[in-house]
Each structure stands twice: as structure tokens, then as C-alpha cells.
Design an enzyme around this catalytic site. Sequence first.
Site, mmCIF file in Angstrom:
data_model
loop_
_atom_site.group_PDB
_atom_site.id
_atom_site.type_symbol
_atom_site.label_atom_id
_atom_site.label_comp_id
_atom_site.label_asym_id
_atom_site.label_seq_id
_atom_site.Cartn_x
_atom_site.Cartn_y
_atom_site.Cartn_z
ATOM 1 N N ASP A 166 -36.698 29.543 1.351
ATOM 2 C CA ASP A 166 -37.334 30.515 2.100
ATOM 3 C C ASP A 166 -36.055 31.425 2.287
ATOM 4 O O ASP A 166 -35.210 31.798 3.244
ATOM 5 C CB ASP A 166 -37.088 29.664 3.549
ATOM 6 C CG ASP A 166 -38.580 30.126 4.322
ATOM 7 O OD1 ASP A 166 -38.904 31.120 3.929
ATOM 8 O OD2 ASP A 166 -39.276 29.505 5.018
ATOM 9 N N ASP B 284 -42.177 34.731 -0.449
ATOM 10 C CA ASP B 284 -41.092 34.429 0.644
ATOM 11 C C ASP B 284 -40.459 32.866 0.137
ATOM 12 O O ASP B 284 -39.373 33.212 0.606
ATOM 13 C CB ASP B 284 -40.726 34.568 1.804
ATOM 14 C CG ASP B 284 -41.937 34.522 2.572
ATOM 15 O OD1 ASP B 284 -43.175 33.419 2.056
ATOM 16 O OD2 ASP B 284 -41.501 35.058 3.971
ATOM 17 N N GLU B 285 -41.005 32.468 -0.673
ATOM 18 C CA GLU B 285 -40.812 30.710 -0.401
ATOM 19 C C GLU B 285 -41.591 30.127 -1.767
ATOM 20 O O GLU B 285 -42.655 30.103 -2.599
ATOM 21 C CB GLU B 285 -41.715 29.830 0.529
ATOM 22 C CG GLU B 285 -41.545 28.627 1.357
ATOM 23 C CD GLU B 285 -42.732 28.330 2.259
ATOM 24 O OE1 GLU B 285 -42.086 27.266 2.627
ATOM 25 O OE2 GLU B 285 -43.388 28.956 2.338
#
Length: 444
Positions: A11, A105-106
Site C-alpha cells: 500500500d 496504490d494497492e
Amino acid sequence: MRTRASILHLDLDAFFAAVEQRDKPSLRGKPVIVGGVGPRGVVSTASYEARRFGVGSAMAMAEARRRCPHAAFLSGRFGAYRDASRIVMALLGELSPRVEPLSLDEAFVDLEAGEPRPLDDGSLLRLAEELRTRLTEATGGLTASVGLGSSKFIAKVASELAKPDGVRLVLPGSEVDTIAPLSARAVPGVGPATMERLARLGVETIADLQRLTRADLVRELGRSAGEHLHDLVFARDDRAVEPERETKSISVEDTFERDIVDPETLAGIAARQAAHVVQRLTGNGLFARTVTLKVRRPDFTSVTRSRTLDGATGRLDVVARMARDLLAGLDVTGGVRLLGVGVSGLVEVAQEPLFDLVDPAAPAGRVVEESSVPARRAPGWHPGADVIHDAFGSGWVWGTGLGRVTVRFETADTPPGPVRTFSIDDPALRPADGSTADGAPPEG
């Protein structure tokens, strides 16, 4: 269940805000808030400096301004975020062919599916630290939190425990004890509404859930949700990392801690949700034919409305407009507990509709201004946008108003730069992305 902590969850830390701080030296170490800057805007991401003032994602931008008035409020630059995300996902792809992106983003990574490597505790921690080092170097300074666990749930919990900018490995066999002190909200699917029902059983933490029987949870939540929750609180999660899932629909939902009755607030949230949906849609190279709006009322009854185009689109203005129109057709006077926007009928080729759904009289940037994706305000420039001046070079929009635009001239590779103010129609000033000042792409 796996006997090794071979699922990795990564993350990126305060991703949108971190990219802005990376590219804008004058903002490093200072509070930065990215989201919709209009009167009904919603926070997408807040830097850790802003979070100290109680600012968080999904908060109304007006409240964020009240809590942290000295922050930099930026509309966002989706192109820059997408470029950084591609670098990160490529690094993860070097570890394993089984990478499941959840957003820009993950992502999850199945390390057992990669090249043969030692998967003992020490080797896994070294791999995670090396990944974070390479990521920071490749992205020009971004950081990530990495979790390692025996399942997707535990890996995600581990990355949350590692925040910010850390690594956490949950040893196989220790999962139940590790998650026990955490809030019950840490379990996927336990939102405010479910938490309210669980509170009637005395639940605050996962340990409280662990003391309940499967029958207790089934009685309170229903068979499917109750059994799934009982499995998760005892770390029973055999979901696979799925990189090749065919995307049939994309949606974003928000469950509110308090019912919302104001139509304007709901419209702003729908615009923000449409922005996130379009980000994921375009990030996957897809276009959508159908837009769906979902509303759940305080009595838990749900209403879903859809509208289908005669073509397929990836345009934010179209998706947001349709979502707002669907919302306008519903009675929300009794309050809304949950609101969601989704798209379906996904194809890989755009098919422009025969009729333009966007009101030509509406300001070109109105919907986008209230969302978290990059967009140009009309007329003018949105805060944070990259610009170029013939005499001063590269910079970004600090602010605009009263027929003027203020620019700070700096880049990621320079020291904090000087600030200059120009007429809003100065011919020497232009957007760095090639669009016109009102957000339209150049003709031809």
C-alpha cells in the site's frame, strides 16, 4: 491455509499527496490535501502532515479546510499518479506473475507463484525491504507499507500495522492473536451499518467477535455474512490472488456514519465516486456502456437505478452526469445510509454515443472540479496543475482568482522556487499537458 506468510500486500503511503510532495519541493514536509476543490468537494488523500489535524479521505473538503486551513489544497494530477503506479506494478510483476491490483496504490502478490526462492521469515522480510528500497528509488522518493501473511486478509492487516513506511510480517500460527486487539472495523465488510448491529452484541474489537459463536453471527447478520465473518476473525481465508479476473463491472460505494439528507452533499459524493470509477476504468483500458447508482436508506432497503448509453464511454463528465441524473430522480428526503456509483457493460473500444449526454450550457469543468481526478477549472486553472511559461519555465498553479493565476516555478529536481502572478489569459503561460486553459484538448 498456508503454512508460510507468502502473500504480500503493498500500500503506497498517502499516494496522491506523496506524489504532489515529490514533484513540488515547497510542499515537502507540509500538509497537502488532494481532492475536489469545489464547494461540494471531497478529500481523496491527505498527507500525514494533514492527518495530524484530523483530515482524512472521504471528508468534505469544507471540513478539511476548517481543520487545516494552512494546507495546500490541490485538485490532483491523474497522469502523474498513473505513471507512478505503473512503475510500482512493474516491480511487483518481477516478484510474481500473480499480482492483483486493487487500485493505483494497492496490490496483493502471491510470492509462491514466482521464481523459486526461500520463503522463510528472514528471507521474506529481506525481500520486502529490498522491494521498498527499489520502489523508492524507481519512483523518485515515494514510500510504501508492506504486509506479509498467510492469507490476503492477514497480509492487508499487516500492511496497515506497518504504516507508514514500514514492513510487518505476521508469523503463521500467530494470526488470531495478532488481530484480536484490533477494532472490528478492521475486518473486510464490517462498515458502520454492520458495526452498529454488532455493537448490540457488545462488539468493539475482533477479540469480541472471536468470543461469539458462528450461530450468533449468522443470527445477527444472515448466513452468508455471518459465516464469512466468523471465518475471517479466526484467520480462515483461502481466497486466491487473482491477476486475470475478467472485469465485468467497476463500482465504488460509501457507507456513512450518519445518514445524509442533503441532496447537494450527495451529488458531490456521487461526482467523487464517479471520478474513482473512471480512474479504474481508464486504468484498465476499458470503456463502459451502463452507469448504475445504488442507494441504501436508513431502514436498510436498497434502490438501484441504471442508465445505458447507445455507445461506450470512458469520459468522466458523461459518467458523473449520468450518476447525478439518476440520483436526482430518487427521493432522498428520508436520508441515505449508503451511496454507490458503478459502471458495467465493459468493452475495450470506445463507442461514442449518438447523442451527447452532457449539457452544453454547463460549465466545462464543473463536475470534474468536485472530483479527485485531475481536471481543469473553467474558466482558468486548477490548483496543482503543471504549467509552462515561456520565460520562467516549468511550474504549477498555486492559485487563481480575480482574473489572475499565481504560479510557483519549481519541479521535482529543483529547490523550492519563486512565485509569480500573471493575467489568466497570458499567452506565455500554458498547461504542461497540452490541454487548453479551460481543460479541452487541443484541436487536431
